[in-house]
Design a protein around this motif. Sequence first.
Motif: not given
Length: 294
Positions: A261-285
């Motif tokens: 396509k006549g180009g080159s990849v200079a850079k990219f950034v990718r985020y995934e919500v919550g990656e690396g974070l801990e969420k408190r474990e809950e028992n819904f019932a």
Amino acid sequence: MAVTAKMVKELREKTGAGMMDCKKALTETDGDMEKAVDFLREKGIAKAQKKADRIAAEGSTHIEVEGNTAVLFEVNSETDFVAKNEQFQNLLKDIGRHLVTQKPADLDEALQQKLHGEGDTLQDFITSAIAKIGEKLTLRRFTIFEKSDNDAFGAYLHMGGRIGVLTLLEGTTDETTAKDVAMHVAAVNPKYVSRDEVPAEEVDHERTVLKQQALNEGKPENIVEKMVEGRLGKFFEQICLLEQDFVKDPDQKVKKFVEAKGGSVAKFVRYEVGEGLEKREENFAEEVMNQVKK
């Protein structure tokens, strides 16, 4: 040190290995998690790539583009329900406009800047939104890209913002191609653009693990080095964008697709919500029953 059930569980999540294998690996490495991963890999028990960190926190990624400036950022909330409501979506738009116009250098600077250059600070604005929405909200991170008139941004949000990717292609203004590359990054999750970006210590570490793995397989030492270099090629294909098979056309590499396509990849950034974070474990019932008893 004593090996706990929690440590074994964490190692299983990282490697996919069996419980007893994980316990033995942790015992052999005195509880060092990274060394235990290497131990399992060298024995051929674990996969070459560690599983992604557990995704736990809620919220959304968002992309804002204005002229030659674009930003990808993540805002966390306590529940997925809030992340989908109109107030939260409007908050994302306001934060996005602020970031692309004020261009802060880091998170601390962003939060202390006046919203859109006037009035309350961005932190005060978010605090006000917390009062209205009723949940803790946090601007966790952002990345700003700048381009020239001859370049193209690729913006892609997957699953309503669960994953966000921003790419920058140089030498082409083809936004469709740039977005295609962003979609590939969302799906495959490379760590680097090319092998030139991979830190030498990461390559050396991988080479050491692969060598020990080959020796443990009983391969003759005179061919181990050649085997290791071959497997290193596969390693680079896994983590380097340009060397990966393009998801929309696996018969060609990403590099060839973009070059066509006549180009080159200079850079990219990718985020995934919550990656690396801990969420408190809950028992819904249990939570519902507690509410009923009140």
